[in-house]
Every structure is written in C-alpha cells, then in structure tokens.
Enzyme design. Structure first.
Site, PDB file in Angstrom:
ATOM      1  CE  LYS A 124      -2.284  -0.737   4.167  1.00  0.00           C
ATOM      2  NZ  LYS A 124      -1.914  -2.097   4.208  1.00  0.00           N
TER       3      LYS A 124
ATOM      4  NE  ARG B  75      -4.539  -0.393   9.482  1.00  0.00           N
ATOM      5  CZ  ARG B  75      -3.069  -0.495   9.365  1.00  0.00           C
ATOM      6  NH1 ARG B  75      -2.625   0.749   8.787  1.00  0.00           N
ATOM      7  NH2 ARG B  75      -1.937  -1.236   9.331  1.00  0.00           N
TER       8      ARG B  75
ATOM      9  NE  ARG C 167       8.999  -3.398   6.425  1.00  0.00           N
ATOM     10  CZ  ARG C 167       6.805  -3.034   5.894  1.00  0.00           C
ATOM     11  NH1 ARG C 167       6.548  -2.287   5.092  1.00  0.00           N
ATOM     12  NH2 ARG C 167       6.845  -2.473   7.146  1.00  0.00           N
TER      13      ARG C 167
ATOM     14  NE  ARG D  70       7.300  -0.914  10.016  1.00  0.00           N
ATOM     15  CZ  ARG D  70       5.901  -0.360   9.482  1.00  0.00           C
ATOM     16  NH1 ARG D  70       6.141   0.265   8.807  1.00  0.00           N
ATOM     17  NH2 ARG D  70       4.635  -1.371   9.873  1.00  0.00           N
TER      18      ARG D  70
ATOM     19  NE  ARG E  15       2.271  -4.536  10.627  1.00  0.00           N
ATOM     20  CZ  ARG E  15       3.214  -4.488  10.556  1.00  0.00           C
ATOM     21  NH1 ARG E  15       4.643  -4.787  10.349  1.00  0.00           N
ATOM     22  NH2 ARG E  15       3.383  -2.974   9.073  1.00  0.00           N
TER      23      ARG E  15
HETATM   24  P1  AMP Z   1       1.059   0.748   9.539  1.00  0.00           P
HETATM   25  O1  AMP Z   1       2.574   1.316   8.937  1.00  0.00           O
HETATM   26  O2  AMP Z   1       0.645   1.043   8.078  1.00  0.00           O
HETATM   27  O3  AMP Z   1       1.191  -1.064   9.005  1.00  0.00           O
HETATM   28  O4  AMP Z   1       0.867   1.073  10.628  1.00  0.00           O
HETATM   29  C1  AMP Z   1       1.531   0.633  11.763  1.00  0.00           C
HETATM   30  C2  AMP Z   1       0.822   0.451  13.151  1.00  0.00           C
HETATM   31  O5  AMP Z   1       0.489   1.880  13.205  1.00  0.00           O
HETATM   32  C3  AMP Z   1      -0.668  -0.527  13.229  1.00  0.00           C
HETATM   33  O6  AMP Z   1       0.480  -1.575  13.411  1.00  0.00           O
HETATM   34  C4  AMP Z   1      -1.117   0.170  14.099  1.00  0.00           C
HETATM   35  O7  AMP Z   1      -1.101   0.105  15.070  1.00  0.00           O
HETATM   36  C5  AMP Z   1      -1.257   1.999  13.809  1.00  0.00           C
HETATM   37  N1  AMP Z   1      -1.761   2.417  12.630  1.00  0.00           N
HETATM   38  C6  AMP Z   1      -2.092   2.886  11.659  1.00  0.00           C
HETATM   39  N2  AMP Z   1      -2.720   3.236  10.904  1.00  0.00           N
HETATM   40  C7  AMP Z   1      -3.829   3.538  11.993  1.00  0.00           C
HETATM   41  C8  AMP Z   1      -5.269   3.482  11.576  1.00  0.00           C
HETATM   42  N3  AMP Z   1      -6.063   3.650  10.896  1.00  0.00           N
HETATM   43  N4  AMP Z   1      -6.608   3.077  12.896  1.00  0.00           N
HETATM   44  C9  AMP Z   1      -5.440   2.346  13.763  1.00  0.00           C
HETATM   45  N5  AMP Z   1      -4.578   2.444  13.997  1.00  0.00           N
HETATM   46  C10 AMP Z   1      -3.353   2.688  12.728  1.00  0.00           C
END
Ligand code: AMP
Length: 212
Positions: free
Chosen positions: A9, A84, A123, A156, A167
């Site tokens: 994404k 989300r 990664r 990360r 996740r």
């Molecule tokens: P990502 O980089 O998009 O995988 O996001 C990393 C982490 O940030 C996720 O595992 C959540 O803990 C938090 N996060 C990101 N976007 C959201 C969202 N829209 N709602 C809630 N938590 C989020």
C-alpha cells in the site's frame, strides 16, 4: 488504499500520489513521526503499534481529519492505511461530506498472508537515511549494513514474526470488512498484489482511470 500489511500500500500510494499530484497520507507514517517527536499522540499510540493492534479510532480519526482538511490536501489525497475499521470509515464519510469531497476510488490490493508475511519479516531499514532493504528481494551488499552510509540496519519492531502474525489477525478481524463496505458503494476496485511493483502499479492506474 486497502489491503493487508505488506501488500505494498505504501509503495503504491506514494507512486499514485506523485502521478496524480495529490498528497500521500499514510496513517502509519504519521503515527511513526508522532512517536519520533514524542508527542502526546505518539506516546498514546506506542503500545498499540508495537503489539500489532490498532490505535483507538477517535485518535486516528482526529489525526487524519486534520490532514485531510489541511491546505496541502486541497489538490487531492491518497489515503494509505486509513480507514482501518468500520467506525473509521463512517467518520471519514462524515468528514468528507462536511467538505463536499466524496471518495473517488478505493483500491483493494489483494495478497495472501503467505505472500505478505515474509515481505514484512525480511524488511530492514537504515535508521540514518531511511533506505529500505529486504533479506530476499533487495539485500544490502554487506549483511546488516546500509549500502549508502554503512549504518547498522534495523528492523521495525512490528515486523518481528509474532507481531506480524498479530497484525494479520487484526487485518482479517477489523479491516477486511471494509472491502464489502466500499463494494456496496460501487467505488471498490481490486488489484492483484502478488505481482511485482511495476505490474501492480499499472493495475492501480488502470483502476483509477476507471473513475467516474
Ligand atoms: P502501518 O505502517 O500502516 O502498518 O501501521 C503501523 C501501525 O500503526 C499499525 O499496526 C497500527 O498499530 C497503527 N495504525 C496505522 N494506521 C492505523 C489506523 N488507521 N487505525 C489504527 N491504527 C493504525
């Protein structure tokens, strides 16, 4: 941009935003920046992010509404990682209705857990210049070191295998229902995320050209 973690994404949203001259709004990137700045929001988000669960809806909604309403988003925006949950999608609807700016398209990048899990756990990134590497797809010349600046690469915390499993479970339980939510509105396009980056981007552009 919808899809499981590791579907691509972020990469696709970044490219699409450049292509259509819109701003790329990644909720994950914004939250990581809040953490790095040790802001109150960053502190609140920390434990959820490290555990692979979702930051509470009201915090994320307020954070994203601020970005969507900011001057930099006036020419358009590509949302990545947000919404989300169904409550976030409803909150986004309200925000966009207020602004009179409906969603053009929702791109669902479809990829199986067996494909995305190794993308995430392999990664690594450079803490100095942000370059991203991968054990299998783009390894650094010297193991564990940045090609550019030689700094030790880091993973990360939420790319560790146990957190990746959480996740993915969070995605299946809370985010996947959004596919049906947007399908019912007639704005959903699904692309195959198992292909390479260029092929996925061609499908994303084709789906966006189908707007209207
Ligand atoms: P990502 O980089 O998009 O995988 O996001 C990393 C982490 O940030 C996720 O595992 C959540 O803990 C938090 N996060 C990101 N976007 C959201 C969202 N829209 N709602 C809630 N938590 C989020």
């Amino acid at each position: 941009m919808l899809g499981p973690p590791g579907a691509g994404k972020g990469t696709q949203a970044g490219r699409l935003a450049a292509e259509v001259r819109a701003v790329h709004l990644s909720s994950g990137d914004i939250l990581r920046a809040e953490r790095a700045a040790r802001s109150p929001l960053g502190r609140q988000a920390q434990a959820y992010m490290d555990g692979g669960t979702l930051v509470p809806d009201e915090l994320v909604l307020e954070m994203m509404a601020n970005r969507i309403e900011s001057p930099e988003a006036q020419n358009g925006f590509v949302l990545d990682g947000f919404p989300r949950t169904i409550p976030q999608a409803r909150g986004l609807d309200e925000c966009l209705e207020r602004l009179g700016r409906p969603i053009d398209r929702v791109i669902n990048i479809d990829a199986a857990d067996e494909v995305v899990a190794p993308r995430l756990t392999g990664r690594w990134s450079c803490p100095v210049d942000g370059r991203v590497y991968h054990d299998m797809f783009s390894p650094p010349a010297r193991a564990g070191k940045c090609d550019e600046c030689g700094a030790a690469l880091v993973r990360r915390k939420d790319d560790e295998p146990a957190v990746v499993r959480q996740r993915l479970a969070t995605y299946h339980g809370q985010t996947k229902p959004l596919i049906e939510y947007y399908r019912q509105r007639g704005v959903l396009a699904t692309v195959d995320g198992n292909a390479d980056i260029g092929a996925v981007f061609a499908s994303v552009c084709a789906a966006v050209r189908g707007i209207g």
